[in-house]
Design a protein around this motif. Sequence first.
Motif, PDB file in Angstrom:
ATOM      1  N   ILE A  82      -5.358   0.227   4.376  1.00 53.29           N
ATOM      2  CA  ILE A  82      -5.466   1.610   3.696  1.00 53.29           C
ATOM      3  C   ILE A  82      -4.972   3.124   4.278  1.00 53.29           C
ATOM      4  O   ILE A  82      -4.768   3.300   4.059  1.00 53.29           O
ATOM      5  CB  ILE A  82      -6.692   1.957   4.107  1.00 53.29           C
ATOM      6  N   ASP A  83      -4.723   3.032   5.382  1.00 50.08           N
ATOM      7  CA  ASP A  83      -3.831   3.833   6.107  1.00 50.08           C
ATOM      8  C   ASP A  83      -2.738   3.735   5.566  1.00 50.08           C
ATOM      9  O   ASP A  83      -1.808   5.139   5.240  1.00 50.08           O
ATOM     10  CB  ASP A  83      -3.256   3.830   7.392  1.00 50.08           C
ATOM     11  N   ILE A 100      11.012   4.726  -1.294  1.00 49.72           N
ATOM     12  CA  ILE A 100      10.058   3.074  -1.156  1.00 49.72           C
ATOM     13  C   ILE A 100      10.545   2.150  -0.560  1.00 49.72           C
ATOM     14  O   ILE A 100       9.580   1.780  -0.261  1.00 49.72           O
ATOM     15  CB  ILE A 100       8.821   4.533  -1.681  1.00 49.72           C
ATOM     16  N   TRP A 101      11.572   1.843  -1.399  1.00 45.22           N
ATOM     17  CA  TRP A 101      11.251   0.811  -1.075  1.00 45.22           C
ATOM     18  C   TRP A 101      12.543   0.179   0.166  1.00 45.22           C
ATOM     19  O   TRP A 101      11.558  -0.849   0.873  1.00 45.22           O
ATOM     20  CB  TRP A 101      12.474   0.532  -2.324  1.00 45.22           C
ATOM     21  N   MET A 109       0.865  -1.246  -0.057  1.00 47.46           N
ATOM     22  CA  MET A 109       0.467  -0.048   0.073  1.00 47.46           C
ATOM     23  C   MET A 109       1.274   1.185   0.150  1.00 47.46           C
ATOM     24  O   MET A 109       0.094   2.069  -0.452  1.00 47.46           O
ATOM     25  CB  MET A 109      -1.010   0.638   1.296  1.00 47.46           C
ATOM     26  N   PRO A 110       1.958   1.470   1.387  1.00 44.29           N
ATOM     27  CA  PRO A 110       2.545   2.643   0.721  1.00 44.29           C
ATOM     28  C   PRO A 110       3.299   2.746  -0.600  1.00 44.29           C
ATOM     29  O   PRO A 110       3.513   3.679  -1.246  1.00 44.29           O
ATOM     30  CB  PRO A 110       3.482   2.191   1.638  1.00 44.29           C
ATOM     31  N   VAL A 111       3.523   1.757  -1.620  1.00 39.76           N
ATOM     32  CA  VAL A 111       4.485   2.086  -2.644  1.00 39.76           C
ATOM     33  C   VAL A 111       2.636   2.208  -3.460  1.00 39.76           C
ATOM     34  O   VAL A 111       3.679   3.034  -4.603  1.00 39.76           O
ATOM     35  CB  VAL A 111       4.546   0.645  -3.359  1.00 39.76           C
ATOM     36  N   GLY A 168       1.898   6.339   1.805  1.00 36.09           N
ATOM     37  CA  GLY A 168       2.799   6.376   0.619  1.00 36.09           C
ATOM     38  C   GLY A 168       2.895   7.182  -0.304  1.00 36.09           C
ATOM     39  O   GLY A 168       4.061   7.772  -0.363  1.00 36.09           O
ATOM     40  N   ILE A 169       1.865   8.111   0.406  1.00 32.67           N
ATOM     41  CA  ILE A 169       1.583   9.759  -0.643  1.00 32.67           C
ATOM     42  C   ILE A 169       2.456  10.461   0.638  1.00 32.67           C
ATOM     43  O   ILE A 169       2.790  11.527  -0.295  1.00 32.67           O
ATOM     44  CB  ILE A 169      -0.029   9.890  -0.486  1.00 32.67           C
ATOM     45  N   SER A 170       1.945  10.384   1.338  1.00 29.01           N
ATOM     46  CA  SER A 170       3.221  11.365   2.187  1.00 29.01           C
ATOM     47  C   SER A 170       4.671  11.209   1.501  1.00 29.01           C
ATOM     48  O   SER A 170       5.268  12.617   1.899  1.00 29.01           O
ATOM     49  CB  SER A 170       3.497  10.636   3.497  1.00 29.01           C
TER      50      SER A 170
END
Length: 188
Positions: free
Chosen positions: A115-116, A131-132, A50-52, A121-123
Amino acid sequence: MEFVTILLIAVSLAMDAFAVSISNGVSVKGFGKKQAATQGLYFGGFQFLMPVIGWVLGSSVKTYIESIDHWIAFVLLAIIGGNMIRESFGDDEEESGQSVLTAKVLLLQAVATSIDALAVGISFAILDVNIWWAAGIIGVVSFVLSFCGGMLGKGLGNFLQAKAEFAGGAVLILIGIKILVEHVFLGG
């Protein structure tokens, strides 16, 4: 973003999964290490993914919002953290009523608890976080806490569930404040 900050975010994001894992450990008949590992893989995998996805979404709009990026990160983390704190006072009986831990149940729980991480991830995209590296830490932490939560739930009951979610929400809000203070007052 420094390692300790990423680790705190990872722990905070994993609090929902931890709380659900405790609930699963309490309510699923015959819950053991195999079920704890399976739920850890589901929760850790989605907390990684999800953060990706959020980072990809955030990267596509980054150039348009760079001047207010720190405010967006603060607001997202404050909303997520506030929601987690609010949910910690709610009644989660519907989650604890499972008698069998099926793939469908785990999939729904994993999506709901991650979901959070999409918003985080957007932040991360806005803040130029690798991100990785960050998603890897988040996934591993979520796996470990989900596994441990399931095993703890087997013996401790629902006592810890609301407290873990409250703590996770509070930490996310504090990290949001830290980001805001660094950018507004310290020129970070």
